[in-house]
Design a protein around this motif. Structure first.
Motif, short mmCIF file in Angstrom:
data_model
loop_
_atom_site.label_atom_id
_atom_site.label_comp_id
_atom_site.label_asym_id
_atom_site.label_seq_id
_atom_site.Cartn_x
_atom_site.Cartn_y
_atom_site.Cartn_z
N GLN A 144 -30.57 -25.19 72.44
CA GLN A 144 -31.81 -24.69 71.83
C GLN A 144 -32.80 -25.83 71.68
O GLN A 144 -32.44 -26.91 71.19
N GLN A 145 -34.04 -25.59 72.09
CA GLN A 145 -35.05 -26.62 71.88
C GLN A 145 -35.39 -26.68 70.39
O GLN A 145 -35.43 -25.64 69.71
N ILE A 146 -35.60 -27.88 69.88
CA ILE A 146 -35.88 -28.06 68.46
C ILE A 146 -37.23 -28.74 68.27
O ILE A 146 -37.71 -29.48 69.13
N GLN A 147 -37.83 -28.47 67.12
CA GLN A 147 -39.10 -29.09 66.73
C GLN A 147 -39.08 -29.34 65.23
O GLN A 147 -38.44 -28.60 64.47
N VAL A 148 -39.78 -30.37 64.83
CA VAL A 148 -39.94 -30.61 63.40
C VAL A 148 -40.78 -29.48 62.81
O VAL A 148 -41.52 -28.79 63.52
N ARG A 149 -40.65 -29.29 61.51
CA ARG A 149 -41.44 -28.24 60.88
C ARG A 149 -42.70 -28.84 60.28
O ARG A 149 -42.87 -30.05 60.19
N ARG A 150 -43.61 -27.98 59.90
CA ARG A 150 -44.87 -28.42 59.29
C ARG A 150 -44.64 -28.74 57.82
O ARG A 150 -44.02 -27.97 57.09
N ILE A 151 -45.16 -29.86 57.40
CA ILE A 151 -45.01 -30.28 56.00
C ILE A 151 -46.06 -29.59 55.14
O ILE A 151 -47.25 -29.57 55.48
N ALA A 152 -45.62 -29.03 54.02
CA ALA A 152 -46.53 -28.43 53.04
C ALA A 152 -46.24 -29.09 51.69
O ALA A 152 -45.44 -28.57 50.89
N PRO A 153 -46.86 -30.25 51.40
CA PRO A 153 -46.50 -31.03 50.21
C PRO A 153 -46.64 -30.27 48.90
O PRO A 153 -45.88 -30.50 47.96
N GLU A 154 -47.60 -29.35 48.83
CA GLU A 154 -47.81 -28.63 47.58
C GLU A 154 -46.62 -27.73 47.24
O GLU A 154 -46.41 -27.37 46.08
N GLN A 155 -45.83 -27.36 48.23
CA GLN A 155 -44.65 -26.52 48.00
C GLN A 155 -43.42 -27.35 47.65
O GLN A 155 -42.37 -26.80 47.28
N GLY A 156 -43.54 -28.65 47.77
CA GLY A 156 -42.40 -29.52 47.56
C GLY A 156 -41.69 -29.80 48.87
O GLY A 156 -41.65 -28.95 49.77
N LEU A 157 -41.15 -30.98 49.01
CA LEU A 157 -40.55 -31.41 50.26
C LEU A 157 -39.02 -31.40 50.19
O LEU A 157 -38.44 -31.66 49.14
#
Length: 254
Positions: A144-157
């Motif tokens: 499966q090809q993988i990708q990093v996810r989008r960071i949403a700092p306001e939601q917590g990391l």
């Protein structure tokens, strides 16, 4: 690039099989000069990888943790070389928690351009080629090809941290970040967790060596993430001192 990534993956899997042969029995542990642990599995994996790469690519030198005593006066002339950790996470291996890996990276002009990370106890394989993409393959499944996810700092990391090497610097760093979840993970799996979109951040504010990070670094970048020092300088390889500076692995900014 003229590198058969499938062949490199196969070498990593063979090295993993050699590790698991040792894992199945009693694990005898030696101590290196720096008091870090060394097992028969490290040595067996090193032999498999060194021989395999030499057969396929005799013109590309190999720098391995278990064969690292190559003088900088020789290494500094290398434009391209393999950087190998035959068994990353020896402490995890000794603890028998399964979180240890085989790491093989190709370095060009100080930067990792290809990386293979194999998790023998899970029969899970990660690989990435910068500019082409990154993949993961689990036992019995299609790649499966993988990708990093989008960071949403306001939601917590979701932050990955070392299972074996906590540091006060990390604790101080995290005080300024909204942490939704902390994931303790061993070995170079920490980089792979970010690469496959299961975490946002891996701050490494403690010592690592170049062979610890190069393969996972390539997988992260191939998956769209970044690896840089805290002041945003690139993490480079084949330095005279093979100790890494502190670094931060990030998924993609939103």
């Amino acid at each position: 690039m003229n590198i058969a990534i499938a062949e490199v993956c196969y070498i990593a899997e063979r090295a993993g099989a050699a590790i698991m042969d040792v894992y199945a029995g009693d694990v005898a542990v030696e101590l290196k000069e720096d008091n870090s642990p060394l097992t028969a599995a490290d040595k067996a994996s090193h032999q498999v990888i060194s021989r395999g790469l030499a057969e396929l690519y005799p013109d590309i030198p190999v720098l391995s943790e278990e064969g690292k005593d190559i003088p900088f006066s020789e290494r500094c002339r290398w434009e391209r070389f393999w950087l190998v950790d035959p068994l990353d996470g020896t402490k995890e291996f000794i603890k028998r928690n399964g979180e240890f890996t085989v790491n093989i990276a190709l370095i060009e002009d100080g930067r990792p351009v290809l990386g293979v990370v194999y998790v023998p106890a899970q029969e899970k394989l990660y690989w990435g080629v910068v500019g082409e993409g990154a993949w993961v393959k689990s036992k019995g499944q299609e790649a499966q090809q993988i990708q990093v996810r989008r960071i949403a700092p306001e939601q917590g990391l979701t932050v990955v941290m070392s299972r074996s090497h906590p540091s006060p610097e990390l604790a101080a760093f995290l005080e300024n970040i909204k942490v939704a979840e902390a994931l303790p993970v061993g070995s170079s799996l920490k980089l792979c967790v970010v690469a496959e979109g299961k975490a946002d951040l891996y701050p490494r504010l403690g010592p690592t060596m170049e062979w610890d990070t190069a393969a996972g670094h390539a997988v992260v970048v191939a998956a769209g993430g970044t690896v840089a020092t805290p002041d945003d300088a690139p993490l480079l390889y084949n330095k005279e001192n093979l100790l890494n500076p502190f670094f931060i692995v990030r998924a993609a900014a939103e």
